[in-house]
Every structure is written in structure tokens, then in C-alpha cells.
Design a protein around this motif. Structure first.
Motif, PDB file in Angstrom:
ATOM      1  N   UNK A  41    -101.303  40.870  27.783  1.00 51.35           N
ATOM      2  CA  UNK A  41     -99.916  40.709  27.340  1.00 51.35           C
ATOM      3  C   UNK A  41     -99.485  41.873  26.457  1.00 51.35           C
ATOM      4  N   UNK A  42    -100.387  42.335  25.589  1.00 50.97           N
ATOM      5  CA  UNK A  42    -100.081  43.477  24.741  1.00 50.97           C
ATOM      6  C   UNK A  42     -99.837  44.715  25.595  1.00 50.97           C
ATOM      7  N   UNK A  43    -100.667  44.918  26.629  1.00 53.29           N
ATOM      8  CA  UNK A  43    -100.476  46.073  27.502  1.00 53.29           C
ATOM      9  C   UNK A  43     -99.208  45.922  28.338  1.00 53.29           C
ATOM     10  N   UNK A  44     -98.833  44.701  28.683  1.00 49.44           N
ATOM     11  CA  UNK A  44     -97.562  44.483  29.383  1.00 49.44           C
ATOM     12  C   UNK A  44     -96.397  44.959  28.523  1.00 49.44           C
ATOM     13  N   UNK A  45     -96.464  44.682  27.223  1.00 51.76           N
ATOM     14  CA  UNK A  45     -95.433  45.164  26.312  1.00 51.76           C
ATOM     15  C   UNK A  45     -95.457  46.687  26.221  1.00 51.76           C
ATOM     16  N   UNK A  46     -96.653  47.285  26.160  1.00 49.86           N
ATOM     17  CA  UNK A  46     -96.783  48.744  26.171  1.00 49.86           C
ATOM     18  C   UNK A  46     -96.174  49.315  27.449  1.00 49.86           C
ATOM     19  N   UNK A  47     -96.401  48.657  28.554  1.00 52.13           N
ATOM     20  CA  UNK A  47     -95.872  49.075  29.852  1.00 52.13           C
ATOM     21  C   UNK A  47     -94.340  49.142  29.828  1.00 52.13           C
ATOM     22  N   UNK A  48     -93.706  48.134  29.230  1.00 52.56           N
ATOM     23  CA  UNK A  48     -92.262  48.144  29.102  1.00 52.56           C
ATOM     24  C   UNK A  48     -91.779  49.256  28.190  1.00 52.56           C
ATOM     25  N   UNK A  93     -93.315  38.000  25.890  1.00 54.06           N
ATOM     26  CA  UNK A  93     -93.978  38.600  27.036  1.00 54.06           C
ATOM     27  C   UNK A  93     -95.255  37.840  27.375  1.00 54.06           C
ATOM     28  N   UNK A  94     -96.007  37.443  26.362  1.00 53.75           N
ATOM     29  CA  UNK A  94     -97.211  36.650  26.595  1.00 53.75           C
ATOM     30  C   UNK A  94     -96.872  35.318  27.246  1.00 53.75           C
ATOM     31  N   UNK A  95     -95.812  34.684  26.768  1.00 57.47           N
ATOM     32  CA  UNK A  95     -95.397  33.407  27.362  1.00 57.47           C
ATOM     33  C   UNK A  95     -95.023  33.575  28.835  1.00 57.47           C
ATOM     34  N   UNK A  96     -94.352  34.686  29.164  1.00 54.81           N
ATOM     35  CA  UNK A  96     -93.937  34.891  30.549  1.00 54.81           C
ATOM     36  C   UNK A  96     -95.124  35.259  31.437  1.00 54.81           C
ATOM     37  N   UNK A  97     -96.093  36.011  30.937  1.00 48.32           N
ATOM     38  CA  UNK A  97     -97.308  36.247  31.718  1.00 48.32           C
ATOM     39  C   UNK A  97     -98.026  34.931  32.007  1.00 48.32           C
ATOM     40  N   UNK A  98     -98.028  34.053  31.025  1.00 48.76           N
ATOM     41  CA  UNK A  98     -98.637  32.728  31.177  1.00 48.76           C
ATOM     42  C   UNK A  98     -97.904  31.937  32.255  1.00 48.76           C
ATOM     43  N   UNK A  99     -96.585  31.916  32.190  1.00 49.18           N
ATOM     44  CA  UNK A  99     -95.781  31.203  33.188  1.00 49.18           C
ATOM     45  C   UNK A  99     -96.014  31.771  34.587  1.00 49.18           C
ATOM     46  N   UNK A 106     -97.457  41.696  35.149  1.00 50.91           N
ATOM     47  CA  UNK A 106     -96.549  42.223  36.177  1.00 50.91           C
ATOM     48  C   UNK A 106     -97.149  43.424  36.898  1.00 50.91           C
ATOM     49  N   UNK A 107     -96.559  43.740  38.042  1.00 49.20           N
ATOM     50  CA  UNK A 107     -97.012  44.892  38.820  1.00 49.20           C
ATOM     51  C   UNK A 107     -96.303  46.176  38.413  1.00 49.20           C
ATOM     52  N   UNK A 108     -95.016  46.068  38.039  1.00 47.02           N
ATOM     53  CA  UNK A 108     -94.249  47.255  37.675  1.00 47.02           C
ATOM     54  C   UNK A 108     -93.298  46.948  36.530  1.00 47.02           C
ATOM     55  N   UNK A 109     -92.842  48.008  35.873  1.00 50.30           N
ATOM     56  CA  UNK A 109     -91.813  47.891  34.837  1.00 50.30           C
ATOM     57  C   UNK A 109     -90.852  49.068  34.961  1.00 50.30           C
ATOM     58  N   UNK A 110     -89.574  48.783  34.789  1.00 52.51           N
ATOM     59  CA  UNK A 110     -88.533  49.826  34.845  1.00 52.51           C
ATOM     60  C   UNK A 110     -87.458  49.417  33.852  1.00 52.51           C
ATOM     61  N   UNK A 117     -85.883  36.651  29.617  1.00 50.48           N
ATOM     62  CA  UNK A 117     -86.490  36.415  28.314  1.00 50.48           C
ATOM     63  C   UNK A 117     -85.855  37.366  27.317  1.00 50.48           C
ATOM     64  N   UNK A 118     -85.524  36.838  26.135  1.00 46.97           N
ATOM     65  CA  UNK A 118     -84.875  37.656  25.112  1.00 46.97           C
ATOM     66  C   UNK A 118     -85.534  37.437  23.760  1.00 46.97           C
ATOM     67  N   UNK A 119     -85.690  38.556  23.036  1.00 44.73           N
ATOM     68  CA  UNK A 119     -86.111  38.510  21.637  1.00 44.73           C
ATOM     69  C   UNK A 119     -85.161  39.438  20.885  1.00 44.73           C
ATOM     70  N   UNK A 120     -83.996  38.935  20.590  1.00 44.33           N
ATOM     71  CA  UNK A 120     -82.937  39.721  19.969  1.00 44.33           C
ATOM     72  C   UNK A 120     -82.691  39.205  18.553  1.00 44.33           C
ATOM     73  N   UNK A 121     -82.814  40.094  17.574  1.00 48.08           N
ATOM     74  CA  UNK A 121     -82.650  39.719  16.179  1.00 48.08           C
ATOM     75  C   UNK A 121     -81.854  40.803  15.466  1.00 48.08           C
ATOM     76  N   UNK A 122     -81.896  40.766  14.145  1.00 44.72           N
ATOM     77  CA  UNK A 122     -81.104  41.717  13.365  1.00 44.72           C
ATOM     78  C   UNK A 122     -81.973  42.862  12.861  1.00 44.72           C
ATOM     79  N   UNK A 123     -81.727  43.347  11.684  1.00 43.83           N
ATOM     80  CA  UNK A 123     -82.400  44.546  11.201  1.00 43.83           C
ATOM     81  C   UNK A 123     -83.835  44.252  10.771  1.00 43.83           C
TER      82      UNK A 123
END
Length: 469
Positions: free
Chosen positions: A414-421, A288-294, A299-303, A243-249
């Protein structure tokens, strides 16, 4: 996912309304709007146990995309709306609700600055004249402006669209005030806010008040259809995903002469982590929310890792992160987000299965499925603008039907999953869901919001020096 400034927290002017002492408040308050809520529900009385089954969206459920069969104007009175946070995202959400719902009326506005309330009132009056009834004394300004909205018995539904650091406390107090709620994503930027959201979710179910969140992909037709295909085994067992969310400035606001430190941070909220959570939380939480839904769970871990290359001095934000999330069943999501000028944008999700691959693209680019030989065997179209409006349609319909939707818990996850990352990248450590939810004491909210002695930023995170707490 924002398509324009109207729908992007990262491009709005700042809003903030709270005090630190209210951040973790869970005390029940009087419910001045209870009688009106019962009237709007047509006298329906629903038990808390029934609500917990019928009105809550879970991570492994696919919300139906349909047009409500209920007559939302049958009560004879409109749902009376107040907006808390009159920036671009808030005004966009308000316009979506007023465009799709016939039985609503705007009655109050709140923001840090009154001129933004006035601008929003003027804009909405020009678009929806018959649905706007905001008197001058119903436009509130200042850090405590939201309180005057929550204390107003003339308000049925509040739209919470301030900078994200204030979301948990606003949610908790809005639930205690008996209001129905639309809450923009993310719903928390730290662990303390996550627990506040879980408690608010449960109280809303008990109260019979609705909470719909700004995770519009869960109501976008091509996302819903793709998840249904995956659930039915169309691509076999999920092996991994990207999953990617890549944009500009992103925007940055310079300090103005005479501006206090607090005013500067509130005005430049995207660049301070206690207010925005960094890009991965404030913006990339959509994917991230979409992937938790899928995946059907958090997730169990993040690195992961990342860094800063182009951020201006004074910004706490990183401009790129790459995180490996491991989900139950040893399924790995390779996630990347980035905001760097003059780089290639990429936004979407790919799910790899034993029998095929599902591509779920962001915005309105649709979904498609490929077999193991690379042949397209299925596709679906979707409109993000329709999804933005549909979440507000479902919210209002659930209120008038007496079956309020309460979906805060999944958005908080999902918000906490993002915090985890973010924490994994900031600290250079592997972070577990178990640690975050059971042991972490992370609370970014300031002890005081006094402009006289508000502390300056301590700078950006440095792996190996920034500690995991």
C-alpha cells in the motif's frame, strides 16, 4: 486515519534515528531476547511454514474483529515495550497499547531529543502509573538512540513511530534484533524501502516475531463489515471506485538561527520527500490501503497530475494530487488528495458495483450500501478510536498466544502504491507496478547524515523535468 494531533504523523514533532549505511541492511544479528520471547510464548515452538499460513494477513483476507480468548497475563510477566519516536503519533500509539492491554510495561524511550522522552514518560506515568518503569538511563537521544533500544534485552516489543523515511531500516534492524514490532504507516517512501520491508517481513515470519502496522481501518468494524459484503457479492462485480483524502493546511516550521541543514529537515520532516513521501504517502496511504484491500491487490498502473499553490518556500511538498489507478480486471480507482487552506474537506471511499454502491466513510462515520435505485439496504457503524486500540490488542495477544501476526508485506504494498501515484504526478508519466517492483532504482535516503555537509533541498518536482527512475 487521524482524528487529532495525537494520531497524526503530520502534526507530530520530528523524530529520526538511522544512518544511510544501515538503510538496506539485511544482515542477521544476534538475538539477545530469544529466550524471553520463548518464555512469553509459554514454550510454544512454531515452524516457519506454519507461521506463514496462520500469522500473515493477505490483501484479500478480512482480519477478524474479536476479543482474544487467550489470557494475556498468564505468563506472569508483562510484555516490555519501548517507544522509538516520542512525537504525537508515537505517544498516541503508546497510550492506545497501554490502555487496551493489561499485561504491558513501558521500559524504554528513544527520540532525537531527550526532552521529548521526558515528556512522554511524564504523560504515560500520569495515565498508566502502574505500567511505567522507565529509568533515566533508559531514555535515549540522538540519531542512534534506536540502536540502544534494539540492543536492550529487557525490551520485547518496539513501537516504531519516527518520521517515515527511517521506517524500513528500523524495521529491518528490529527484526534482526528479535523484537516484536508495531510500525506506524507508511512503511516506506521509495522503492528501496519497499524491498527492505519485504525482506523484513519474511525474516519476521522465520523468526516468529510479530509485526503489526498502523493501518487501523483493517480492524475497524464498519470497514471489515463492508469488505465482507463486497466479497459476498452484495454490490455485484466491482466496476470502479473513488477515494478522497482532502483536508486543509499542514504545519510548517521555520528555520531557527544556527540550525544545520540536517537539523532543519529533520525538524520540518513533513516537507521533505525523503522523510515523509509527500501527503499521498504519509497521510493518504490510509485510503489507498483500504482500496487495495477492497480490490484484493495492488494496482497495475497509475497516471495522474497535481501541483503546488499554497506551500511555503522551501517545502518540497505538492498540495494536491489526482491519480487514476487501474486494478486487475480493468477496474479504475479515481483517487484525490489535497491540503489547501479554505477548501472543502472530504474523506472517504465509494465502490461502484454492477448491483449497487458501497460507501465506506473515514473516521467514525460508518459504512452504507445503496441499491441501483438509490435505496439504502445495509449499514454498519464503526469507531476509529476502538480500531486504534484493537490493533495493539491483537498484536499483544498474538505474541502471548505464540501465533504472531506478520502483516508488513501488505502495508508495504500500500505504501508503494502511494509512491506509485506520487511518481506518476511528479513525472507526468504512466507508472506501472511491474516497473516499480522489478526495474526502479528509486532510493531517496541520503548517502550521509553528517550535519557538517548535509545537502540542501534541490526543490520540488516539476512534471516533464523530474525523471522516472
Amino acid at each position: 486515519m487521524p482524528t487529532s494531533n495525537q494520531h497524526d504523523n503530520s502534526s507530530t514533532a520530528p523524530q529520526a534515528f538511522s544512518t544511510a549505511s544501515q538503510f538496506l541492511s539485511t544482515a542477521s544479528q544476534a538475538n539477545p531476547s530469544e529466550s524471553r520471547r520463548k518464555f512469553l510464548r509459554g514454550g510454544l515452538v512454531t515452524t516457519a511454514s506454519a507461521l506463514s499460513v496462520s500469522s500473515t494477513l493477505h490483501a484479500n483476507e478480512t482480519p477478524a474483529v474479536h476479543q482474544s480468548t487467550s489470557d494475556t497475563s498468564s505468563s506472569g510477566e508483562p510484555i516490555r515495550i519501548a517507544l522509538i519516536g516520542c512525537g504525537g503519533r508515537g505517544t498516541g500509539a503508546l497510550n492506545d497499547s497501554m490502555s487496551i492491554n493489561d499485561n504491558v510495561k513501558l521500559v524504554a524511550l528513544a527520540d532525537l531529543r531527550k526532552e521529548k522522552c521526558e515528556r512522554t514518560r511524564k504523560s504515560m506515568f500520569g495515565r498508566h502509573k502502574e505500567k511505567v518503569d522507565v529509568a533515566d538511563d533508559k531514555m535515549h537521544e540522538g540519531l542512534d538512540a534506536y540502536k540502544r533500544v534494539l540492543d536492550d534485552p529487557n525490551v520485547d516489543l518496539v513501537l516504531l513511530t519516527t518520521s517515515p523515511g527511517f521506517r524500513p531500516s528500523h524495521l529491518a534492524e528490529a527484526v534482526d534484533a528479535g523484537k516484536h514490532i508495531f510500525a506506524e504507516k507508511p512503511t516506506c517512501v521509495d522503492v528501496a524501502g519497499y524491498h527492505t520491508c519485504l525482506a523484513a517481513h519474511d525474516r519476521a515470519v522465520t523468526n516468529g516475531t510479530a509485526i503489526v502496522t498502523g493501518t487501523q481501518y483493517r480492524r475497524q468494524t464498519n470497514y471489515v463489515a463492508a469488505v465482507e459484503q463486497i466479497r459476498q457479492g452484495a454490490i455485484g462485480d466491482i466496476v470502479s471506485a473513488t477515494s478522497r483524502y482532502c483536508s486543509n493546511s499542514i504545519w510548517f516550521k521555520n528555520r531557527q538561527p544556527g540550525m544545520s541543514e540536517l537539523d532543519y529537515q529533520l525538524n520540518n520532516w513533513m516537507h521533505f520527500i525523503w522523510l515523509s513521501g509527500d501527503q499521498i504517502v504519509e497521510q493518504a496511504v490510509h485510503n489507498i490501503d483500504a482500496m487495495n484491500w477492497v480490490m484484493g491487490s495492488a494496482p497495475e498502473t497509475a497516471y495522474g497530475s497535481g501541483g503546488r499553490f499554497t506551500r511555503p518556500d522551501g517545502s518540497e511538498m505538492w498540495d494536491s494530487m489526482s491519480i487514476d489507478y487501474q486494478y486487475p480486471g480493468n477496474r479504475v480507482l479515481s483517487f484525490m488528495c489535497r491540503q489547501i487552506p479554505n477548501t472543502k474537506s472530504d474523506n472517504g471511499n465509494v465502490i461502484y458495483g454492477t448491483e449497487g454502491t458501497m460507501y465506506i466513510d473515514a473516521l467514525s462515520r460508518g459504512s452504507r450500501m445503496m441499491d441501483r435505485k438509490g435505496n439504502e439496504v445495509w449499514s454498519a457503524k464503526g469507531s476509529i478510536s476502538d480500531a486504534y486500540r484493537h490493533e495493539h490488542k491483537e498484536l499483544v495477544d498474538s505474541i502471548t498466544s505464540g501465533k504472531p501476526i506478520v502483516e508488513l508485506k501488505e502495508t508495504a504494498k500500500s505504501s508503494l502504491t502511494a509512491v506509485m501515484g506520487r511518481l506518476a504526478a511528479y513525472t507526468g508519466q504512466q507508472v506501472t507496478w511491474d516497473f516499480l517492483t522489478k526495474k526502479s532504482t528509486l532510493n531517496l535516503f541520503p548517502e550521509s547524515l553528517s550535519p557538517d555537509n548535509f545537502p540542501a533541498s534541490s526543490g520540488h518536482a516539476i512534471p516533464g523535468q523530474t525523471k522516472l527512475t
